[in-house]
Design an enzyme around this catalytic site. Structure first.
Site, PDB file in Angstrom:
ATOM      1  CB  CYS A  16      -0.850   0.054   1.273  1.00  7.85           C
ATOM      2  SG  CYS A  16      -2.044  -1.270   1.400  1.00  7.85           S
ATOM      3  N   GLY A  42      -0.305   0.226  -5.073  1.00  4.88           N
ATOM      4  CA  GLY A  42      -1.639  -0.324  -4.900  1.00  4.88           C
ATOM      5  C   GLY A  42      -2.597   0.314  -5.867  1.00  4.88           C
ATOM      6  CG  ASN A 121       2.832   0.391   3.412  1.00 10.10           C
ATOM      7  OD1 ASN A 121       3.926   0.821   3.109  1.00 10.10           O
ATOM      8  ND2 ASN A 121       2.406  -0.786   3.002  1.00 10.10           N
ATOM      9  N   GLY A 122       1.376  -1.947   5.576  1.00  9.82           N
ATOM     10  CA  GLY A 122       2.041  -3.046   6.286  1.00  9.82           C
ATOM     11  C   GLY A 122       1.037  -4.127   6.610  1.00  9.82           C
ATOM     12  CE1 TYR A 261       7.948  -5.772  -9.765  1.00  5.33           C
ATOM     13  CE2 TYR A 261       6.834  -6.377  -7.737  1.00  5.33           C
ATOM     14  CZ  TYR A 261       6.795  -6.133  -9.088  1.00  5.33           C
ATOM     15  OH  TYR A 261       5.624  -6.254  -9.768  1.00  5.33           O
TER      16      TYR A 261
END
Ligand code: SF4
Length: 485
Positions: A16, A42, A121-122, A261
């Site tokens: 995210c 996302g 986020n996580g 990435y």
């Protein structure tokens, strides 16, 4: 819904992106731009919350791309105020594949001292246990997202301010989190004690910005100040930024896959350009795994910097042997069974004139299930390549991620069940080599490679060594490395 990730079934999915700003004229428009720059993290849905004195909190949460939802004047006029936060989502928990709008962040809570919105986020690795406990004690959840636990834990806290409550709530949470939150006047940012997920601080005029990556600062012309440190909480207002460390300090374990990435190549991570790191990965890959060939070609776009690095190190010319269609979609119906590999052909096409008769080194960022690699190899051989050698810019992905990245179950990861040679046979290529974990550490700046007694990064998806115990998954029967071996 927007088109899915280019290699939807065969890549780890980004987690995210979070963004927040305080002390600016039009927080919603700035947040929309920031989220647009973080869209690669996302694409399923996004949301923005703002606050304006006299009008209170406003929010808009939508499925799809930021550019399709947060650009029209009508929507943006509903989000007034000088402070705002936003979130772009790829579902890593919650109702995956059947996400409802109630799962889309930011989440909002009304507390005795005022409201607060939160974007996370996580992944919370003890979310199931926390949720069970909270529900038993009367909490009523609105979504299926693990992140909502934070709001309920805040509601139960006796802290006198929102930051105090957030601090107390986050102490109960295990796993990976980079959180951006807001009250009426405060923008709050916090990273988990190991700093698994990224979060950076920027300045925009007299205002402050928090974002998952520096590319979101660039788009609004904000100045990059610094990364939020692992375990740090910052509270930004128009008066400045306060910082403290509410958790027990621990050595950092930042996600090494962000370098490979997830992050955009134009972002800065750990003081280094992601692009430069990826080029280094390609150089290390070439040193570790040389092969005689005519051309080095990337699997676009994520393999490109590593392919350039491989070419520079090996002296083998770089070329765009595969061209990516930037406008691919998922809406086509396969016209006939004779058109094989339709899914990949929609996205990628081989540059026939270039590869015919050549020995090709194909550089890709990772191999997850191997389905796309196989199809690309078939296409390149059909186009007349003499040999195909895969070089992969990450070690074999043999373990799932529980820290906010969507990975298939362990059994579906090619490297979980096959040796390197078995994978080569499965993909039917002339050679297949991965960068070593030590090589990857060298490429990110650790000259002596990975210190097995104190690794500096989270590399669990390669090593199986999880820096935070995945409690919920263990409860569900997941076997950790020591138990599995
Ligand atoms: S398991 Fe892999 S993808 Fe997940 S946080 Fe660790 S390094 Fe990143």
């Amino acid at each position: 819904m927007p088109p899915a990730h280019p290699f939807d079934d065969d890549k780890l999915k980004e987690e995210c992106g979070v963004f927040g700003v305080v002390g600016v004229e039009n927080a919603a428009s700035i947040t929309a731009l920031g989220l647009h720059a973080l869209q690669h993290r996302g694409q399923e849905a996004g949301g923005i919350v703002t606050h304006e004195f006299g009008q209170g909190f406003s929010s808009a949460r939508r499925f799809g791309y930021v550019r399709d939802n947060f650009t029209d004047a009508e929507t943006m006029a509903t989000l007034p105020g000088p402070i705002g936060i936003g979130h772009v989502r790829y579902s890593t928990s919650g109702s995956k594949g059947a996400t409802q709008i109630r799962d889309v962040q930011p989440f909002f809570g009304e507390f005795s001292m005022g409201g607060a919105a939160i974007a996370h986020n996580g992944n919370i690795t003890n979310a199931l246990a926390l949720r069970k406990e909270l529900v038993e004690r009367g909490s009523i959840f609105q979504s299926s997202s693990d992140s909502e636990c934070i709001v309920h834990l805040m509601a139960r806290s006796m802290g006198k301010s929102i930051p105090d409550r957030m601090e107390e709530a986050l102490r109960k949470v295990e796993g990976a989190f980079s959180v951006v939150a807001m009250t009426r006047t405060k923008l709050i940012g916090c990273r988990d004690p190991l700093g698994v997920r990224p979060l950076v601080l920027g300045q925009l005029g007299d205002g402050w910005v928090l974002a998952s990556e520096t590319c979101a600062l660039d788009i609004i012309n904000a100045t990059f100040i610094r990364e939020i440190e692992p375990g740090e909480m910052v509270v930004a207002t128009t008066k400045g930024v306060e910082s403290h460390f509410p958790f027990r300090r621990a050595p950092s374990r930042f996600c090494i896959f962000e370098h490979v990435y997830f992050s955009r190549p134009d972002s800065i991570l750990g003081g280094r350009s992601v692009y430069e790191t990826r080029e280094n990965i390609g150089r290390e890959l070439a040193k570790e795994n040389p092969v005689e060939a005519d051309l080095v070609c990337p699997v676009p776009d994520s393999g490109t910097p590593a392919a350039i690095g491989y070419s520079l190190e090996s002296g083998i010319p770089y070329a765009m042997g595969i061209i990516r269609n930037q406008y691919m979609g998922r809406t086509f119906i396969e016209p006939s069974e004779s058109i094989r590999n339709m899914g990949v052909r929609l996205k990628l096409n081989v540059n026939r004139a270039l590869v015919k008769g050549k020995r090709i080194i194909l550089v890709d960022d990772s191999v997850v299930r191997g389905t796309t690699s196989r199809k690309i190899k078939e296409m390149i051989l059909e186009a007349g390549a003499a040999e195909v050698h895969f070089r992969i810019a990450s070690p074999p992905t043999a373990w799932p991620c529980f820290y906010g990245v969507d990975t298939p179950q362990r059994e579906k990861l090619l490297a979980a069940t096959m040796s390197e040679e078995e994978m080569r046979e499965h993909l039917a290529v002339d050679s297949l080599k991965f960068i070593s974990l030590d090589g990857l550490y060298r490429a990110v700046g650790e000259a002596s490679g990975r210190d097995p007694s104190a690794p500096k990064y989270c590399d669990a998806c390669f090593s199986g060594e999880y820096p935070v115990k995945p409690s919920d998954m263990l409860e569900k029967g997941f076997e950790m490395k020591a138990a599995a071996e």
